[in-house]
Design a protein around this motif. Structure first.
Motif, PDB file in Angstrom:
ATOM      1  N   PRO A  17       0.797  -1.227   0.000  1.00 36.58           N
ATOM      2  CA  PRO A  17       0.000   0.000   0.000  1.00 36.58           C
ATOM      3  C   PRO A  17       0.827   1.273   0.000  1.00 36.58           C
ATOM      4  O   PRO A  17       0.335   2.311  -0.394  1.00 36.58           O
ATOM      5  CB  PRO A  17      -0.803  -0.121   1.297  1.00 36.58           C
ATOM      6  N   GLN A  18       2.051   1.218   0.485  1.00 36.60           N
ATOM      7  CA  GLN A  18       2.741   2.501   0.638  1.00 36.60           C
ATOM      8  C   GLN A  18       4.185   2.436   0.169  1.00 36.60           C
ATOM      9  O   GLN A  18       5.088   2.731   0.905  1.00 36.60           O
ATOM     10  CB  GLN A  18       2.685   2.982   2.085  1.00 36.60           C
ATOM     11  N   GLU A  20       5.917   4.351  -2.001  1.00 37.37           N
ATOM     12  CA  GLU A  20       6.623   5.648  -1.975  1.00 37.37           C
ATOM     13  C   GLU A  20       6.458   6.330  -0.638  1.00 37.37           C
ATOM     14  O   GLU A  20       7.266   7.133  -0.224  1.00 37.37           O
ATOM     15  CB  GLU A  20       6.103   6.629  -3.039  1.00 37.37           C
ATOM     16  N   ALA A  21       5.339   5.970   0.058  1.00 36.68           N
ATOM     17  CA  ALA A  21       5.040   6.684   1.285  1.00 36.68           C
ATOM     18  C   ALA A  21       6.084   6.431   2.350  1.00 36.68           C
ATOM     19  O   ALA A  21       6.127   7.110   3.355  1.00 36.68           O
ATOM     20  CB  ALA A  21       3.676   6.242   1.802  1.00 36.68           C
ATOM     21  N   GLU A  22       6.927   5.450   2.143  1.00 34.96           N
ATOM     22  CA  GLU A  22       7.888   5.157   3.186  1.00 34.96           C
ATOM     23  C   GLU A  22       9.097   6.069   3.103  1.00 34.96           C
ATOM     24  O   GLU A  22       9.888   6.133   4.016  1.00 34.96           O
ATOM     25  CB  GLU A  22       8.317   3.698   3.081  1.00 34.96           C
ATOM     26  N   TRP A  26       8.067  12.385   1.666  1.00 36.50           N
ATOM     27  CA  TRP A  26       6.742  12.740   2.161  1.00 36.50           C
ATOM     28  C   TRP A  26       6.829  13.410   3.518  1.00 36.50           C
ATOM     29  O   TRP A  26       6.033  14.286   3.848  1.00 36.50           O
ATOM     30  CB  TRP A  26       5.850  11.502   2.241  1.00 36.50           C
TER      31      TRP A  26
END
Ligand code: HEM
Ligand SMILES: [Cu+2]
Ligand SMILES: [Cu+2]
Lengths: 287, 614
Positions: A17-18, A20-22, A26
């Protein structure tokens, strides 16, 4: 006995689910946004003080209310900036990084007591300060105060002066008619010289003004922004309050409590004049 | 002992198996269902729908405030009774303000947080198969649609919807003819609220009983996830405060229709007509209303706080800081919230000493609020944050809660309140702390638990975009309202053009409306994402966030009865993230202690997790 499947043993889901979010990118964006919003709040507030802000104060106790407000504002403004910027910094700084773990740290009695006690101390100070101002503006009115009665009705303000005898005549709700909006008792000699006007309140400058506030139908609220006066008018009660105007001029009386469909237009006029001018005007009304 | 428990669990398992043997009909499964998950989702969808309704009303209100007197021919054609020659009528404006507030407070935030998340999460997070009273639970939900229908019907009756505000102060709400909508519309409003209160009562009894009685083995109270604690505390608040509003609503109905005068004093003359009433007091309504009303705002924010604590820990990969203080501050807030109602009445003419007392309790309540805020910050310190949509909304919550909560210090000081009461400063305060912060809690919760509810992930790209627009949007909309209030602009004015001192505020009002419209439009990203992900989202698996709590032990979505295997047994507290020495950066509550024997001898379960019973 133990269930064999533990969530921990689950394979990673088909779609991560994430991904790039890691990254820390961000964190940078989020942290900077929080910080910019906080600084924006500060900046727009400073800008607003020049234009969209408290109108210049025009009463004695109003100056005290303003001082209290500014003191609280500086305190909460400081806390606001400190907390928001800390939040921004943590968010910016502590994004996930591959191969590293967060600190397993979840209790520190000292710290927690510290941030229980510090707010408590600040709040004791705020309470004391606020309580003192509140008590001071609610002392009994001085005996030489200029006295008027204001009666709120959908959607206007009836003003009654006691006349030369300085005493209000008796009223009764049963006597109210179109011609006698306050229900003055014609049999009471003390009421003969009472002066009744609509939406036109005139008071002397630099002299305490004592108001008996009433309402005929629903709850209204007598609000004069420049005077820092707001008092609800409650049917069935006569509420007394007082203030000392310090600035001559015309002000608007607003209704601050929703009182029906015409609430937004329930506007009265307050004129603060020199005692002599007021005497002359009042004498004229008597005729 | 052990054997007894095992055989009991086996029996329960058999019972479950036989229950799921014959598939229930569609109606029993999705409509009149007793399954807590279905009921939770029903509450969720109903509340989201009502959010669209209430939100649209807010847009109309903002249009009027920015451009009073402007003709909107299209709107005039859609609502012929509400607009005259395309210009909004004041009675419609007041009906909108009243219904917007009522819907958002009661039919969106309360129903989605307690009803939606409460129903969905409590049994799953405590390891139960369902609620304690599934039928009562179903009845509780099915009182809501009738309540909504009765409420919305007020728009279509003679006189229209009530215009006395969500606080319905008497005598305005008590005397027919004192306002348009004070006839049948106000009566319907009261009936609707009474229905809803009964529903909340059933719900809260159910949540309390379930948390106390149906926890899985090993789930000591001090091992409950903070979400459950928060929902539990909110349920206690509901149980104690909603009956008071129900009673007040019934009293008001009696005043309106059966000749009593609880709230009506002698000598009332409305519109030139003398009323035959005596002995009542309009302020009694305010006391009863705010005795509910203040706890109500905490019934809303407390579950949001719980959700945020949970989401922050999970996506920061770090234990919640100060678990015991978090629980303690929830209880302190709950207790104190019953002692502060008078801060809504400082200008009502109450005795100054009473004002001082309410000031003191009000400012005390800020201490536990501050503790929570600092604990959230400490949770983020040296975390490893994953910037998911859920996490972003949780971070946004903290920011908004601080911004909105701090202005409570101004309002709670009665002398300053004299100036700011009933101005847009108050509107700014509660839209930030209740409107926006609670909504951010809701969004954090939906992005976080959507995969569990529907077995699919929401789209993260859209979710993040939704967050940025909403976060900037709420600040741009609600922060400048402080300035309106500072300039003295009263709440609930149909037009700010009447007063000279409000004229200069026009550009500010236009800017706020523009932000509000943008904010409203941004929510369609969420609606789209929700609908799209329902059918097209990536499959989630059991535990997409690698979280520790029990709901992630169940399949996504969980079957009827919740556990496809043996019901979970709990061995530790809910926040073992980044435990040193453990194989992964999270250890589920079901993992037995020896599974993570530590080389260095560092504390394993954590202070709050130690010990079976507490
Ligand atoms: C943290 C400390 C807080 C303090 C000291 C505080 C204080 C106050 C005060 C004094 C008022 C009355 C303003 C007036 O009408 O003159 C008020 C209004 C309000 N507060 Fe707070 N507040 C706090 C937090 C919250 C929270 C957490 C919520 C909700 C989640 C909330 C929701 C509201 C609402 C809805 C109103 C307005 C109700 C209305 O008049 O329509 N407040 N607050
Ligand atoms: Cu009024
Ligand atoms: Cu309150």
């Amino acid at each position: 006995m133990q269930a064999e499947t533990r969530p921990g043993a689950d394979p990673r889901p088909a779609a991560d689910p994430q991904p790039e979010a890691e990254g820390r990118g961000w964190g940078l964006i989020t942290g900077v946004t929080v910080a910019l919003l906080a600084l924006g709040a500060l900046f727009t507030t400073l800008l607003a003080t020049g234009r969209w802000w408290l109108p210049p104060v025009a009463s004695a106790h109003g100056a005290e209310i303003d001082r209290l407000f500014y003191t609280i504002l500086v305190i909460i403004g400081t806390v606001f900036l400190l907390v928001q910027l800390t939040l921004a910094y943590f968010v910016l700084r502590f994004g996930s990084r591959p191969g590293t773990r967060a600190l397993h740290w979840h209790d520190n009695r000292r710290l927690e007591l510290l941030w229980t006690i510090i707010p408590a101390v600040i709040l004791v100070a705020l309470t004391t300060m606020g309580g003192l101002v509140w008590a001071r503006i609610h002392t009994a009115p001085p005996p030489d105060a200029f006295t008027v009665e204001v009666t709120a009705e959908q959607f206007g303000w009836w003003v009654r002066y006691p006349g030369p005898d300085g005493v209000f005549g008796r009223t009764g709700p049963g006597l109210i008619t179109r011609q006698n909006p306050l229900g003055l008792d014609p049999g009471d000699p003390l009421g003969g010289d009472d002066v009744v006007l609509l939406n036109d309140l005139r008071v002397p400058v630099e002299r305490p003004v004592r108001v008996f506030l009433r309402a005929k139908d629903v709850i209204h609220s007598f609000f004069v922004p420049e005077l820092r006066v707001k008092q609800d008018a409650v049917p069935g009660r006569t509420i007394e309050f007082w203030f000392t105007p310090t600035v001559r001029g015309e002000f608007e009386i607003a209704c601050a409590e929703l009182c029906g469909v015409g609430h937004f237009g329930m506007r009265g006029k307050l004129t603060v004049l020199s005692p002599d001018a007021l005497e002359a005007w009042l004498a004229e009304q008597g005729h | 002992m052990e054997a007894a428990i095992r055989s009991e669990r086996a029996a329960r398992g058999r019972e479950r198996a036989s229950r799921s043997h014959h598939e229930p009909s569609f109606v029993r499964k999705y409509i009149f269902s007793t399954d807590h998950k279905v009921i939770g989702i029903q509450y969720l969808l109903t509340s989201l729908f009502m959010a669209l309704v209430g939100g649209s009303m807010a847009m109309l209100v903002r249009l009027q405030l920015a451009w009073p007197g402007k003709a909107w021919p299209v709107l005039g054609a859609v609502f012929p009774d509400a607009f005259r020659d395309g210009v909004m009528r004041p009675d419609f404006y007041y009906a909108l303000v009243t219904m917007h507030g009522t819907i958002m407070v009661f039919f969106v935030l309360t129903t989605i947080l307690s009803g939606g998340f409460g129903n969905y999460l409590i049994p799953l997070q405590i390891g139960a198969g369902d609620m304690a009273f599934p039928v009562l639970n179903m009845v509780s939900y099915w009182l809501v649609p009738p309540a909504i229908i009765v409420l919305m019907a007020a728009f279509f009756v003679e006189g229209g919807a009530p215009g006395s505000g969500w606080t319905a102060y008497a005598p305005l709400s008590a005397v027919e003819g004192s306002a348009p909508g004070s006839g049948l519309g106000q009566t319907l409003w009261l009936i609707s609220l009474a229905l809803l209160m009964v529903s909340f009562l059933m719900g809260s009894l159910n949540y309390i009983t379930t948390v106390l009685n149906l926890r899985a083995r090993g789930m000591a109270m001090l091992r409950l996830p903070l979400t459950v604690w928060a929902l539990f505390v909110a349920a206690i608040l509901s149980l104690l405060s909603f009956p008071v509003l129900t009673a007040a609503a019934v009293m008001l109905l009696f005043d309106r229709h059966f000749g009593t005068s609880f709230f009506l004093p002698e000598g009332l003359v409305v519109g030139g007509r003398a009323l035959e009433v005596s002995g009542g007091d309009p302020l009694l309504w305010q006391h009863l209303f705010w005795f509910l009303g203040h706890p109500e705002v905490y019934i809303i924010i407390v579950p949001a706080m719980g959700i945020v604590s949970e989401v922050l820990a999970t996506h920061a990969r770090k234990p919640v800081f100060g678990y015991r203080f978090m629980v303690g501050s929830l209880m302190a807030i709950a207790f104190l919230s019953f002692l502060v109602w008078g801060h809504h009445m400082f200008t009502s003419g109450m005795h100054p000493l009473l004002g001082t007392a309410f000031m003191t309790t009000t400012l005390i309540i800020a201490v536990p609020s501050a503790v929570k805020t600092f604990n959230w910050l400490a949770t983020l310190w040296r975390a490893r944050i994953r910037f998911t949509s859920a996490m972003l909304f949780a971070i946004g919550f903290v920011s908004l809660f601080v911004t909105g909560g701090l202005t409570g210090m101004v309002l709670g000081s009665p002398a300053a309140n004299t100036y700011f009461h009933d101005t847009y400063f108050v509107v700014a305060h509660f839209h930030l702390v209740m409107g926006s912060a609670a909504l951010f809690g809701v969004f954090a919760g939906i992005y976080h638990w959507f995969p569990k509810m529907f077995g699919r992930l929401m789209n993260e790209g859209l979710g993040r975009l939704h967050f940025w627009l909403t976060f900037v949007g709420v600040y741009a909309t609600f922060f400048p309202m402080h300035f309106l209030g500072a300039a003295g602009m009263m709440r609930r004015v149909f037009s700010p053009q009447v007063y000279g001192f409000l004229q200069q505020l026009e550009p500010l009002n236009v800017a706020i409306t523009a932000s509000a419209l943008g904010l409203g439009l941004a929510q369609f990203l969420f609606v789209y994402n929700f609908g799209y992900s329902l059918f097209r989202g990536a499959r989630a698996g059991r535990n997409p966030w690698q979280a520790t709590t029990l709901e992630w032990y169940a399949p996504s979505p969980p079957p009827h009865g919740n556990w496809d295997e043996a019901p979970p047994v709990v061995h530790r507290w809910p926040y073992d993230y980044s435990l040193p020495g453990a194989g992964e950066d999270f250890v589920p509550q079901t993992a037995p202690e020896p599974a993570v024997v530590l080389a260095g001898g560092a504390p394993a379960g954590g202070a709050a997790g130690g010990g079976e019973g507490a």
